[in-house]
Design an enzyme around this catalytic site. Structure first.
Site, short mmCIF file in Angstrom:
data_model
loop_
_atom_site.label_atom_id
_atom_site.label_comp_id
_atom_site.label_asym_id
_atom_site.label_seq_id
_atom_site.Cartn_x
_atom_site.Cartn_y
_atom_site.Cartn_z
N GLU A 116 0.81 -1.22 0.00
CA GLU A 116 0.00 0.00 0.00
C GLU A 116 0.85 1.27 0.00
O GLU A 116 0.45 2.29 -0.59
CB GLU A 116 -0.92 0.01 1.21
CG GLU A 116 -2.00 -1.05 1.19
CD GLU A 116 -2.87 -0.98 2.41
OE1 GLU A 116 -3.88 -0.25 2.39
OE2 GLU A 116 -2.51 -1.63 3.43
N GLU A 137 -4.93 -8.32 3.58
CA GLU A 137 -5.46 -8.04 4.91
C GLU A 137 -6.83 -8.67 5.19
O GLU A 137 -7.15 -9.05 6.32
CB GLU A 137 -5.54 -6.53 5.15
CG GLU A 137 -4.21 -5.86 5.44
CD GLU A 137 -3.53 -5.34 4.19
OE1 GLU A 137 -2.79 -4.35 4.29
OE2 GLU A 137 -3.75 -5.92 3.10
#
Length: 249
Positions: free
Chosen positions: A112, A132
């Site tokens: 990210e 995630e």
């Protein structure tokens, strides 16, 4: 041992993730150091560009799951994820060009972070994933700014958690250059940056990132709550135990 190293090499500031035994996973201290180093580089008038990379076989495996699993109270979770957000805020407000050198795997938060890099150079063998959701969590950076950065493909990446290689990462816009030698790739990029007016870079940087902060902050607050949920704790526990078992085999 410093978990995130800061080195100034001439007019370039190097920030290096340095937890090789943890695949450069980011705990609270790591996020704090990342934020501090970014702000120090930004304040240094001699620094013309910032390089972010990792030591060993990984850029970063993302958040330290062990550290997140140990969060027991809301106050502890707020403290941890506020450190994470302060680092993201430092990425957003950085006025110097940020170049990411992906030397290996970039997973979770490590992947990210690339959404906030101006230029990303990756080795051909690097791997990328945003998994995630498998842990009952959410990727706050990907779901808040990922669509604007990559388009609809971000939906697939966050909902499936699948791993992609450097070439696909380049095809979707997550990576700018795929190379066999990071130093050679970096030298070519620095040559191009050095032709651009520093005043122009400063102005463009202010415009490029200015709208991202509020959405990221909201997503981090939601992640803070999710990290304490029963499902997330169960999935993190199972992940930790599976890793321990694989090491014993």
């Amino acid at each position: 041992m410093m978990k995130v190293i800061y080195e100034k090499r001439g007019e370039v500031a190097w920030i290096i993730f340095n937890r090789q035994e943890k695949i450069n996973a980011l705990d609270k201290e790591s996020w704090i150091l990342l934020s501090q180093h970014l702000r120090n580089a930004d304040k240094d008038e001699e620094v013309k560009a910032v390089i972010l990379t990792g030591k060993g076989r990984a850029f970063s495996a993302g958040d330290d799951i062990h550290a997140m699993y140990e969060l027991k109270t809301y106050e502890e979770a707020v403290d941890f994820f506020n450190s994470l957000f302060q680092a993201i805020d430092s990425l957003i407000t950085l006025t110097k060009p940020l170049i990411c050198l992906v030397n290996g795997l970039a997973y979770g938060g490590g992947c990210e972070i690339l959404l906030f890099c101006d230029i990303t150079i990756a080795l051909k063998e690097a791997k990328f994933s945003i998994p995630e959701g498998r842990l009952g969590l959410i990727p706050p950076m990907a779901i808040s700014v990922g669509y604007n950065a990559l388009g609809r493909v971000i939906n697939r990446l966050v909902l499936t958690g699948e791993e992609i290689d450097s070439q696909e990462a380049k095809n979707i816009g997550l990576v700018d250059y795929v190379v066999e030698n990071l130093d050679e790739g970096l030298n070519k990029v620095m040559e191009m940056l050095n032709r651009v007016s520093p005043t122009s870079i400063l102005t463009m940087k202010r415009w490029l990132m200015r709208s991202k902060r509020d959405e990221v902050e909201k997503a981090v607050k939601e992640l803070t709550l999710l990290s304490l949920s029963e499902e997330a704790k169960r999935r993190m526990y199972e992940f930790i135990k599976s890793r321990e078992k694989s090491k014993r085999v």
